[in-house]
Design a protein around this motif. Structure first.
Motif, mmCIF file in Angstrom:
data_model
loop_
_atom_site.group_PDB
_atom_site.id
_atom_site.type_symbol
_atom_site.label_atom_id
_atom_site.label_comp_id
_atom_site.label_asym_id
_atom_site.label_seq_id
_atom_site.Cartn_x
_atom_site.Cartn_y
_atom_site.Cartn_z
ATOM 1 N N PRO A 77 0.805 -1.235 0.000
ATOM 2 C CA PRO A 77 0.000 0.000 0.000
ATOM 3 C C PRO A 77 0.836 1.283 0.000
ATOM 4 C CG PRO A 77 -0.823 -1.574 1.624
ATOM 5 C CD PRO A 77 0.511 -2.073 1.176
ATOM 6 N N HIS A 78 2.138 1.159 0.256
ATOM 7 C CA HIS A 78 2.996 2.350 0.344
ATOM 8 C C HIS A 78 4.080 2.327 -0.728
ATOM 9 C CE1 HIS A 78 0.896 3.110 4.041
ATOM 10 N NE2 HIS A 78 1.298 1.961 4.534
ATOM 11 N N TRP A 79 3.712 1.784 -1.886
ATOM 12 C CA TRP A 79 4.655 1.668 -3.000
ATOM 13 C C TRP A 79 5.314 3.006 -3.342
ATOM 14 C CZ3 TRP A 79 7.424 -0.971 -6.426
ATOM 15 C CH2 TRP A 79 7.761 -0.332 -7.622
ATOM 16 N N SER A 80 4.528 4.056 -3.511
ATOM 17 C CA SER A 80 5.065 5.346 -3.956
ATOM 18 C C SER A 80 6.101 5.878 -2.973
ATOM 19 C CB SER A 80 3.929 6.358 -4.126
ATOM 20 O OG SER A 80 3.046 5.941 -5.124
ATOM 21 N N TRP A 81 5.817 5.755 -1.682
ATOM 22 C CA TRP A 81 6.766 6.244 -0.670
ATOM 23 C C TRP A 81 8.059 5.449 -0.739
ATOM 24 C CZ3 TRP A 81 9.067 3.884 3.572
ATOM 25 C CH2 TRP A 81 9.734 4.744 4.448
ATOM 26 N N LEU A 82 7.967 4.134 -0.863
ATOM 27 C CA LEU A 82 9.157 3.296 -0.894
ATOM 28 C C LEU A 82 10.040 3.612 -2.091
ATOM 29 C CD1 LEU A 82 7.675 -0.158 0.164
ATOM 30 C CD2 LEU A 82 9.458 1.104 1.368
ATOM 31 N N MET A 83 9.400 3.914 -3.231
ATOM 32 C CA MET A 83 10.174 4.175 -4.442
ATOM 33 C C MET A 83 10.944 5.502 -4.377
ATOM 34 S SD MET A 83 10.080 1.595 -6.416
ATOM 35 C CE MET A 83 10.285 0.755 -4.837
ATOM 36 N N HIS A 84 10.650 6.315 -3.372
ATOM 37 C CA HIS A 84 11.389 7.555 -3.202
ATOM 38 C C HIS A 84 12.504 7.432 -2.163
ATOM 39 C CE1 HIS A 84 7.931 9.248 -5.369
ATOM 40 N NE2 HIS A 84 8.709 10.267 -5.651
ATOM 41 N N GLN A 85 12.684 6.245 -1.579
ATOM 42 C CA GLN A 85 13.669 6.069 -0.522
ATOM 43 C C GLN A 85 14.963 5.491 -1.098
ATOM 44 O OE1 GLN A 85 12.617 7.465 2.367
ATOM 45 N NE2 GLN A 85 10.829 7.817 1.048
ATOM 46 N N ASP A 86 15.888 6.385 -1.440
ATOM 47 C CA ASP A 86 17.143 5.941 -2.036
ATOM 48 C C ASP A 86 17.981 5.116 -1.068
ATOM 49 O OD1 ASP A 86 17.701 7.175 -4.887
ATOM 50 O OD2 ASP A 86 16.604 8.671 -3.749
ATOM 51 N N LYS A 87 17.871 5.423 0.230
ATOM 52 C CA LYS A 87 18.647 4.654 1.195
ATOM 53 C C LYS A 87 18.206 3.193 1.213
ATOM 54 C CE LYS A 87 20.023 8.329 4.385
ATOM 55 N NZ LYS A 87 19.965 8.815 5.792
ATOM 56 N N ILE A 88 16.910 2.969 1.080
ATOM 57 C CA ILE A 88 16.415 1.587 1.055
ATOM 58 C C ILE A 88 16.951 0.863 -0.170
ATOM 59 C CG2 ILE A 88 14.348 0.170 0.813
ATOM 60 C CD1 ILE A 88 12.848 2.190 2.491
ATOM 61 N N LYS A 89 16.879 1.528 -1.317
ATOM 62 C CA LYS A 89 17.346 0.886 -2.544
ATOM 63 C C LYS A 89 18.844 0.600 -2.495
ATOM 64 C CE LYS A 89 15.266 3.973 -5.208
ATOM 65 N NZ LYS A 89 14.807 4.664 -6.436
ATOM 66 N N HIS A 90 19.626 1.519 -1.912
ATOM 67 C CA HIS A 90 21.057 1.288 -1.815
ATOM 68 C C HIS A 90 21.391 0.224 -0.776
ATOM 69 C CE1 HIS A 90 21.543 4.896 -4.301
ATOM 70 N NE2 HIS A 90 22.783 4.485 -4.497
ATOM 71 N N ALA A 91 20.581 0.117 0.269
ATOM 72 C CA ALA A 91 20.777 -0.971 1.232
ATOM 73 C C ALA A 91 20.593 -2.317 0.547
ATOM 74 C CB ALA A 91 19.810 -0.820 2.400
ATOM 75 N N VAL A 92 19.576 -2.417 -0.305
ATOM 76 C CA VAL A 92 19.341 -3.653 -1.051
ATOM 77 C C VAL A 92 20.502 -3.942 -1.993
ATOM 78 C CG1 VAL A 92 17.845 -4.773 -2.750
ATOM 79 C CG2 VAL A 92 16.839 -3.468 -0.871
#
Length: 399
Positions: free
Chosen positions: A320-335
């Motif tokens: 349900p929070h797809w849009s917010w997650l896609m703006h989190q560069d730290k999360i993507k770089h952690a992955v």
């Protein structure tokens, strides 16, 4: 939500679970053909967004895409039905193979086991090579991969693999500070029931609870059921990519501790390559051999639930929070950091397996031969069964 019945969802995913050979990449193609091109449940861009979200989360990517599609059609129960349909064929087959293997295990010669071990080594190396090309694209990712492998070799800690994954995620987040912001501005076009961060926080709490509760239980009153459940759960909850990625963690939790023999583990892993559906169903096979309860089939069910359970919690919390997650560069770089580290875990496992399994130049040549077959356009089952026949034939000629 759609008026589509639960039985329809189950049957569609059950068919996919019976026919989807080839691993996560092939599964996603089958899903696209079924749900975008044939059934028109999702638009192309929506499907791409669901896949991207699943790739951001730990656990089996294709299964999580199936969970998300089930959720979009019929909510929470739709996810459960979709997962059950897609997973049931491979889980049943792996449990059946464990039962048959248990009966035949004493009669299998050491030469057969050795051939299977070499095939598993080749499969793991091929998976390592593919993931190296996909997950390591810059100098810091290669460095993180090598450091992760060295930590596994030189830090004999019971939780060294989990420590490596956590540190790699933190390293990726730190590196994100020096990277340009690339957060997506694309929002999904599918309509979701609006949920507050507070309501979906419950799913994140449920995701964390097994680590705390089972960890505390193992510390105060150790028992095999809690230890085994936690082993499967944390293997799926902390590793990104796919079935090959969990192999080092399952190996450490269940083979290194003596809960299952290396021969049984390798035999099941070789069979798992031939199965349709998610490779995570390998847990059904491993669970059958563990003494979690007095009932092997129940043990297989417990292991299967444990390894897929994190995916439910994460999909319900994040979709349900797809849009917010896609703006989190730290999360993507952690992955990105974690993906590089798990390639290092595979490298460490390959070195350990190579030291144990390669006993002659013939063994090395055979492993290279299997890798060439896997790289070809031949179906995986043809490559593995054919290479096994070649090896046993060579042994007969040389004996």
């Amino acid at each position: 939500m759609s008026s589509l019945s639960y039985s329809q969802i189950f049957l569609i995913f059950f068919k996919l679970g019976c026919l989807s050979f080839g691993g996560p990449a092939a599964h996603l193609v089958f899903f696209h053909q079924t749900f975008v091109q044939r059934l028109h449940w999702l638009k192309d861009e929506d499907y791409a967004q669901v896949v991207a979200l699943a790739q951001l989360l730990p656990g089996p990517t294709s299964s999580q895409v199936g969970l998300a599609i089930g959720y979009l059609k019929r909510g929470y129960l739709g996810s459960v039905v979709a997962w059950l349909g897609f997973t049931l064929p491979s889980a049943l087959l792996m449990t059946l193979l464990a039962f048959i293997g248990q009966q035949l295990f004493p009669w299998i010669s050491s030469a057969y086991f050795h051939a299977i071990q070499l095939i598993v080594l080749a499969v793991v190396f091929w998976a390592f090579w593919q993931m190296l090309q996909s997950f390591c694209k810059s100098w810091w990712q290669y460095l993180l991969m090598l450091v992760s492998a060295l930590m596994i070799w030189f830090l004999p800690l019971s939780y060294n693999q989990i420590l490596v994954i956590v540190l790699a995620g933190l390293a990726g987040m730190w590196i994100a500070k020096a990277q340009p912001q690339t957060g997506s501005n694309t929002a999904p076009s599918f309509q979701l029931e609006q949920r507050s961060f507070g309501s979906t926080t419950l799913w994140l709490i449920l995701f964390i609870c097994p680590f705390l509760l089972l960890g505390a239980l193992n510390w105060t009153n150790p028992n095999l059921l809690a230890e085994g459940f936690l082993g499967f759960y944390q293997s799926a909850a902390l590793v990104f990519g796919g079935g090959h990625i969990i192999l080092p963690l399952l190996h450490q939790d269940f083979v290194s501790t003596g809960m299952i023999s290396a021969q049984q583990f390798d035999l099941g892993y070789a069979f798992a390559q031939l199965m349709p559906g998610p490779l995570f169903s390998f847990a059904s096979y491993v669970g059958y051999f563990l003494d979690l309860t007095a009932y092997p089939v129940l043990n297989a069910i417990i292991a299967t639930i444990a390894i897929f359970l994190p995916s439910f919690f994460l999909i319900f919390a994040t979709l349900p929070h797809w849009s917010w997650l896609m703006h989190q560069d730290k999360i993507k770089h952690a992955v990105i950091g974690i993906n590089a580290a798990v390639v290092g875990l595979l490298l460490a496992l390959i070195v350990d397996m190579g030291q144990d399994y390669l006993t002659s130049v013939l063994d090395l040549a055979f492993v290279m031969f299997v890798i060439v077959l896997l790289k070809s356009k031949l179906p995986v089952w043809v490559s593995l069964i054919g290479s096994f026949g070649v090896y046993m034939g060579l042994l007969s000629l040389l004996s």
